[in-house]
Design a protein around this motif. Structure first.
Motif, mmCIF file in Angstrom:
data_model
loop_
_atom_site.group_PDB
_atom_site.id
_atom_site.type_symbol
_atom_site.label_atom_id
_atom_site.label_comp_id
_atom_site.label_asym_id
_atom_site.label_seq_id
_atom_site.Cartn_x
_atom_site.Cartn_y
_atom_site.Cartn_z
ATOM 1 N N GLN A 28 67.311 40.058 6.907
ATOM 2 C CA GLN A 28 68.402 39.374 6.215
ATOM 3 C C GLN A 28 68.278 39.454 4.700
ATOM 4 O OE1 GLN A 28 68.851 35.270 7.359
ATOM 5 N NE2 GLN A 28 70.574 34.907 5.969
ATOM 6 N N TYR A 29 67.039 39.417 4.192
ATOM 7 C CA TYR A 29 66.845 39.301 2.746
ATOM 8 C C TYR A 29 66.278 40.591 2.164
ATOM 9 C CZ TYR A 29 67.544 34.371 3.753
ATOM 10 O OH TYR A 29 68.071 33.175 4.180
ATOM 11 N N GLU A 30 67.012 41.161 1.231
ATOM 12 C CA GLU A 30 66.588 42.396 0.577
ATOM 13 C C GLU A 30 65.252 42.180 -0.134
ATOM 14 O OE1 GLU A 30 68.463 45.811 -2.420
ATOM 15 O OE2 GLU A 30 69.497 43.892 -2.117
ATOM 16 N N GLY A 31 64.337 43.123 0.068
ATOM 17 C CA GLY A 31 63.024 43.036 -0.547
ATOM 18 C C GLY A 31 61.995 42.297 0.284
ATOM 19 N N GLU A 32 62.431 41.624 1.354
ATOM 20 C CA GLU A 32 61.508 40.906 2.230
ATOM 21 C C GLU A 32 61.113 41.792 3.415
ATOM 22 O OE1 GLU A 32 60.182 37.853 1.868
ATOM 23 O OE2 GLU A 32 61.179 37.584 -0.069
ATOM 24 N N VAL A 33 59.867 41.634 3.869
ATOM 25 C CA VAL A 33 59.366 42.374 5.027
ATOM 26 C C VAL A 33 59.211 41.391 6.188
ATOM 27 C CG1 VAL A 33 57.503 43.787 5.953
ATOM 28 C CG2 VAL A 33 58.157 44.009 3.543
ATOM 29 N N ASP A 34 59.979 41.594 7.237
ATOM 30 C CA ASP A 34 59.980 40.703 8.397
ATOM 31 C C ASP A 34 59.223 41.358 9.552
ATOM 32 O OD1 ASP A 34 61.617 39.124 6.872
ATOM 33 O OD2 ASP A 34 63.466 39.648 7.941
ATOM 34 N N ILE A 35 58.265 40.644 10.105
ATOM 35 C CA ILE A 35 57.477 41.160 11.220
ATOM 36 C C ILE A 35 57.537 40.163 12.375
ATOM 37 C CG2 ILE A 35 55.151 41.759 12.009
ATOM 38 C CD1 ILE A 35 54.569 42.671 9.128
ATOM 39 N N VAL A 36 57.872 40.657 13.561
ATOM 40 C CA VAL A 36 57.774 39.871 14.791
ATOM 41 C C VAL A 36 57.023 40.725 15.805
ATOM 42 C CG1 VAL A 36 59.011 38.776 16.688
ATOM 43 C CG2 VAL A 36 59.879 38.551 14.356
ATOM 44 N N GLU A 37 55.889 40.215 16.277
ATOM 45 C CA GLU A 37 55.041 40.985 17.188
ATOM 46 C C GLU A 37 54.464 40.085 18.276
ATOM 47 O OE1 GLU A 37 51.944 42.918 15.007
ATOM 48 O OE2 GLU A 37 53.276 44.400 14.099
ATOM 49 N N ASN A 38 54.200 40.698 19.418
ATOM 50 C CA ASN A 38 53.493 40.040 20.517
ATOM 51 C C ASN A 38 54.245 38.801 21.005
ATOM 52 O OD1 ASN A 38 51.503 41.984 20.048
ATOM 53 N ND2 ASN A 38 50.299 40.603 18.763
ATOM 54 N N ILE A 39 55.391 39.058 21.625
ATOM 55 C CA ILE A 39 56.226 38.000 22.189
ATOM 56 C C ILE A 39 56.357 38.257 23.685
ATOM 57 C CG2 ILE A 39 58.457 36.843 22.122
ATOM 58 C CD1 ILE A 39 56.973 36.671 19.452
ATOM 59 N N TYR A 40 56.090 37.240 24.500
ATOM 60 C CA TYR A 40 56.245 37.372 25.958
ATOM 61 C C TYR A 40 57.156 36.253 26.449
ATOM 62 C CZ TYR A 40 54.989 39.168 30.549
ATOM 63 O OH TYR A 40 55.039 39.778 31.786
ATOM 64 N N VAL A 41 58.296 36.651 27.024
ATOM 65 C CA VAL A 41 59.296 35.710 27.528
ATOM 66 C C VAL A 41 59.361 35.876 29.039
ATOM 67 C CG1 VAL A 41 61.713 35.011 27.445
ATOM 68 C CG2 VAL A 41 60.589 35.872 25.373
ATOM 69 N N TYR A 42 59.139 34.784 29.769
ATOM 70 C CA TYR A 42 58.983 34.884 31.224
ATOM 71 C C TYR A 42 59.727 33.761 31.942
ATOM 72 C CZ TYR A 42 56.698 34.842 35.791
ATOM 73 O OH TYR A 42 56.453 34.846 37.138
ATOM 74 N N ASN A 43 60.402 34.136 33.033
ATOM 75 C CA ASN A 43 60.974 33.162 33.966
ATOM 76 C C ASN A 43 61.983 32.234 33.286
ATOM 77 O OD1 ASN A 43 61.244 31.871 36.514
ATOM 78 N ND2 ASN A 43 59.907 30.230 35.796
ATOM 79 N N ILE A 44 63.115 32.808 32.933
ATOM 80 C CA ILE A 44 64.160 32.090 32.203
ATOM 81 C C ILE A 44 65.438 32.052 33.038
ATOM 82 C CG2 ILE A 44 65.513 31.997 30.075
ATOM 83 C CD1 ILE A 44 62.466 31.745 29.643
ATOM 84 N N THR A 45 66.107 30.913 33.049
ATOM 85 C CA THR A 45 67.469 30.814 33.564
ATOM 86 C C THR A 45 68.405 30.688 32.373
ATOM 87 O OG1 THR A 45 66.816 29.752 35.632
ATOM 88 C CG2 THR A 45 69.082 29.438 34.919
ATOM 89 N N MET A 46 69.415 31.558 32.312
ATOM 90 C CA MET A 46 70.338 31.585 31.175
ATOM 91 C C MET A 46 71.765 31.471 31.714
ATOM 92 S SD MET A 46 70.341 31.847 27.822
ATOM 93 C CE MET A 46 68.707 32.531 27.521
ATOM 94 N N LEU A 47 72.415 30.342 31.442
ATOM 95 C CA LEU A 47 73.755 30.080 31.949
ATOM 96 C C LEU A 47 74.756 29.925 30.809
ATOM 97 C CD1 LEU A 47 73.028 27.354 34.685
ATOM 98 C CD2 LEU A 47 72.989 29.838 34.929
#
Length: 453
Positions: A293-312
């Motif tokens: 979203q922000y120019e000049g910023e470095v965004d890191i997202v790592e090692n995410i585990y999403v399990y057993n979700i109900t989405m309605l």
């Protein structure tokens, strides 16, 4: 995808009881209450099931003293009583909000000094609806103009008791309809907290996000019940369940969320997070991002585990959203683009969806309807080692025949995106597992049918 408040509330009630009208392969949230996090023999790590955190969570030493919070009981501000009890029982105590008591908070509280203390919330806590005061005195957190009613941080803090924290959101929903640049407070400002358990607790009517977890680590959120919709035709907007920012080693589990935006959002520089056994209703999915979203910023997202979700009844299910490579505007109070960074080692494993616009959604054109602009200014943020598996159910038909989209800004920035065991239909019948795909290795996308964008 839009539903009435009545339908959402009914579906949310069914979820809280572990019921739906559809058969589903995922498990319902565990309703069994856990012992106090400071109880003898309590292991925070062992309570994380079925998946343990990326690193063991520290345990809490026993609490040796108890303080009961006083209250006027007549909607006068009880903040001084709360602060006094916290200071008295800090460093080894338990602060109790009694079950038969009503507490009012009308003052912004800085609680970042806490250490080895429990908040046993059995009663009902409600924030005042003095919108002028809170806009002037709430804690400004800078990122996306986030503002919180309070800041709670420190070391080894537990919040539980199955009581209720109420953000008195209706005044804010109505005001935001008039002025979308107001600073709406977030109900739970978890800022700089290292070690702790939050839940069981009930959260109601947040003016904006329910949790902002920033600069924190080693936390377990367990048995959180989130709900509270507008009581008129004005939408309760941006009521994310969790927004995690610059934080690591977090577990969110066994919770029910009825809201109007992301169920969980992994904001910039979030790593090592487990999300499991959630029921989400009316949301925008479980989302990586938005990022870049922000120019000049470095965004890191790592090692995410999403399990057993109900989405309605949601706009999205499993989602990765990245801004384009140039500034764009999603709304008057949300603009961005041009940032860099990386998304790596993300797994969505086990999700049942019903009436969801895009059960799987990967985009690097977030916040921009002009696809030409996105093509001319592609995002440089890389996405790698992403796994979508065991995702089943029905879309809303909003993008019929498509039930998902996996579109990268260029073939140079996306690698190793996999799908397997996907079974998604749309309510009108016809072909199933139809996806819009671009700039991605389609040979790795098993069990889906890609069409060009």
């Amino acid at each position: 995808m839009k539903l009435t408040s009545t339908l959402l509330q009914t579906a949310g009630l069914l979820l809280s009881l572990g019921l739906t009208t559809e058969a589903r392969s995922v498990q319902k949230p565990d309703p069994v209450q856990k012992p106090s996090p400071a109880a003898k023999g309590y292991s925070r790590t062992e309570l994380c099931k079925p998946h343990h955190p990326f690193k063991p969570l520290p345990s809490s030493p026993p609490r040796t003293k108890t303080c009961h919070v006083s209250t006027y009981g007549d909607e006068r501000d009880d903040s001084k009583f709360i602060l006094s009890a916290l200071k008295e029982c800090n460093n080894g105590g338990k602060v109790v909000f009694d079950a038969d008591k009503f507490y009012t908070i009308g003052t912004a509280l800085d609680m970042t000094f806490l250490k080895h203390v429990d908040l046993d919330i059995q009663g009902y806590i409600k924030f005042t609806n003095d919108t002028d005061y809170w806009q002037e005195n709430g804690f400004f957190q800078t990122y996306q103009n986030a503002t919180t009613f309070f800041q709670l941080g420190g070391e080894d803090v537990n919040i539980y008791g199955n009581g209720t924290i109420d953000g008195n959101g209706q005044a804010w929903y109505d005001l935001y309809e008039i002025d979308d640049l107001i600073l709406r407070p977030i109900l739970m400002g978890i800022i700089g907290l290292n070690g702790g358990t939050i839940g069981p607790i009930n959260l109601r009517y947040s003016p904006q996000w329910y949790h902002f977890v920033a600069n924190s680590s080693d936390l377990l959120f367990d048995q959180i019940n989130i709900g509270g919709l507008s009581n008129n035709n004005i939408t309760a907007s941006n009521t994310d369940g969790w927004d995690i920012y610059r934080s690591s080693n977090i577990v969110i589990q066994n919770s029910v969320i009825v809201n109007g935006d992301d169920c969980v959002s992994f904001k910039p520089n979030t790593t090592d997070v487990i999300v499991q056994n959630l029921s989400c209703n009316g949301s925008h999915g479980i989302s990586v991002g938005s990022l870049g979203q922000y120019e000049g910023e470095v965004d890191i997202v790592e090692n995410i585990y999403v399990y057993n979700i109900t989405m309605l009844n949601a706009e999205n299910g499993a989602r990765i959203k990245v801004w384009p490579g140039v500034a764009s505007e999603l709304s008057a109070d949300l603009q961005g683009g041009g940032g860099s960074g990386s998304v790596k080692n993300i797994t969505y494993d086990g999700m049942y969806v019903y009436n969801v616009d895009y059960p799987i959604d990967v985009t690097q054109c977030y916040g921009q309807d002009n696809l030409t602009l996105c093509n001319d200014y592609p995002s440089s943020l890389t996405i790698a080692d992403v796994y979508f598996k065991n995702i089943h159910g029905t879309s809303s038909g909003a993008y019929n025949p498509d039930v998902g989209t996996i579109v990268c800004s260029s073939p140079d920035v996306c690698s190793n995106i996999y799908t397997s065991d996907i079974s998604l239909t749309n309510p009108t019948g016809g072909d199933f597992n139809v996806f819009s795909c671009a700039n991605v290795n389609e040979t790795l996308l098993a069990t889906i049918n890609c069409t060009s964008t």
